[in-house]
Every structure is written in C-alpha cells, then in structure tokens.
Write an enzyme that holds these catalytic residues in place. Structure first.
Site, PDB file in Angstrom:
ATOM      1  N   ILE A 107      40.614  35.513  41.167  1.00 53.11           N
ATOM      2  CA  ILE A 107      39.894  36.741  41.508  1.00 53.11           C
ATOM      3  C   ILE A 107      38.526  36.995  41.300  1.00 53.11           C
ATOM      4  O   ILE A 107      38.306  36.551  40.157  1.00 53.11           O
ATOM      5  CB  ILE A 107      40.817  37.800  41.369  1.00 53.11           C
ATOM      6  N   CYS A 108      37.530  37.285  42.108  1.00 49.81           N
ATOM      7  CA  CYS A 108      36.178  37.848  41.815  1.00 49.81           C
ATOM      8  C   CYS A 108      35.609  36.621  41.182  1.00 49.81           C
ATOM      9  O   CYS A 108      35.627  35.209  41.811  1.00 49.81           O
ATOM     10  CB  CYS A 108      36.431  38.950  40.809  1.00 49.81           C
ATOM     11  N   ASN A 109      35.025  36.677  39.990  1.00 51.23           N
ATOM     12  CA  ASN A 109      34.220  35.610  39.488  1.00 51.23           C
ATOM     13  C   ASN A 109      35.070  34.446  38.933  1.00 51.23           C
ATOM     14  O   ASN A 109      34.619  33.103  38.873  1.00 51.23           O
ATOM     15  CB  ASN A 109      33.282  36.010  38.303  1.00 51.23           C
TER      16      ASN A 109
END
Length: 202
Positions: A107-109
């Site tokens: 998730i995300c980075n």
C-alpha cells in the site's frame, strides 16, 4: 507458523495503513477471536522498536534475519523509508514470497517500491498514481498499461492500493485470505466506510 500475516514496518511507517486489516484478522464484531484463522506478526529491519510517522513505537516479532519462511501473507505498509537503503533489504523477501506463490500486499509507498523493483510488471495494479509509479520505477517498471486507477487492485495474489485506500486494501486481502465469508467481509468494509450513523439512522 504458516498462518501468520507478516507486516513489514520500516522506520516512519504509516500506522493507519495497518489498522483495518490487522483488526479484522484478530477480532470480529463482538471481541477478539478465540481461535483466529490467522495471527498478526510484525517484521522490521531489526528487533529494535520501529517508530511510526506519528511517533508510536512498535516492538517487532521478527527481524529480516529471523522471520519465518512459512507464512500466509506478506504485507508492505507504506511510509517514508521505502526510498532509503534499508528498503533494499526487503527486495529478496518479496522475491521469495512471489516466487513461492504467497499473497503479497503493498500500500502507498510500498506499492511504489514494488514498481521500482519490477514486481508489478506481470499483474494489474494500482498505487499513488501512475506518475509516481513511473517516477519510482524508472526502467524497471515496464507495465504502465497494467495500472488501474482504483483504490485497490487484486491480481494473481498481489494486492496494491493507494495511501487513502486502507479499507479497500484490507477488504481485498481479507477476501484473498478467506478470512471470513464474503458477506461478513463486505459488512466489515461497509460499517467502517459508511459509519454507524449512516448504516443505522436514528
């Protein structure tokens, strides 16, 4: 134990991105599960406490060196360290997980890290926007056509999500893990997405 969900936490990790998934693994609508199907475990670079963006410190269950080979899923939680040298130590961990067919969430980075190392080149995926995936991925990211502009995407045991998609990320992983019935997983998602007052108007 092969029923463990391993969460990779790097320094300055995004604590909010782990909450909904880990909570659903450990509890139901009443309380903590007496016999959960899976067990949450934290993996960090060392066994020293790892600090979140907000300053909370988590004591890892495993370091990169002591984590088990047998587990149910590997989950990369976003944060500010996925561009630092410590993240490079996660590459062989992800390689082994994908090579053995394990469920991998990012998730995300964490998703951008996956693009950077070519782990998204054979699957449909999402992340913090196509431009960030291209920026992080460089020449190693060869699948921009596989990008889907959605909160979370699940394909071939790999789940990706943007940083605002904590609930959608959890839902996709819970479905893959068959943590509960599809109906109860959807109920959990809707309760947290819509809120009590919307679902149960006074």
């Amino acid at each position: 134990m092969c029923n463990e969900i391993l969460y990779i936490l790097l320094p300055d990790y995004a604590a909010n991105e782990v909450v909904y998934l880990s909570q659903a693994i450990a509890s139901d609508e009443f309380s903590l599960k007496e016999n959960p199907k899976y067990v949450n475990k934290v993996v960090a670079p060392t066994l020293e406490p790892v600090k979140s963006i907000g300053g909370f410190r988590t004591v890892p269950d495993y370091s990169f060196e002591t984590m088990p080979d047998c587990y149910a899923a590997l989950v990369l939680i976003g944060g500010f360290s996925w561009t630092t040298p410590v993240a490079d130590r996660v590459v062989p961990i992800v390689e082994r997980a994908i090579g053995s067919g394990k469920i991998v969430g990012a998730i995300c980075n964490g998703a951008s890290f996956m693009a950077k190392h070519g782990f998204l080149n054979a699957v449909s995926h999402t992340g913090n926007g196509l431009e960030q995936l291209k920026l992080w991925g460089g020449v190693n990211y060869t699948n921009p056509d596989g990008y889907v502009h959605a909160q979370a995407v699940s394909d071939n045991n790999i789940v990706t999500a943007n940083g605002s998609a904590t609930l959608e990320f959890a839902r996709e992983l819970l479905v893959l893990l068959e943590n509960d019935t599809p109906e109860r997983i959807e109920m959990y998602y809707q309760f947290n997405k819509q809120g009590f007052c919307n679902l149960f108007p006074g």
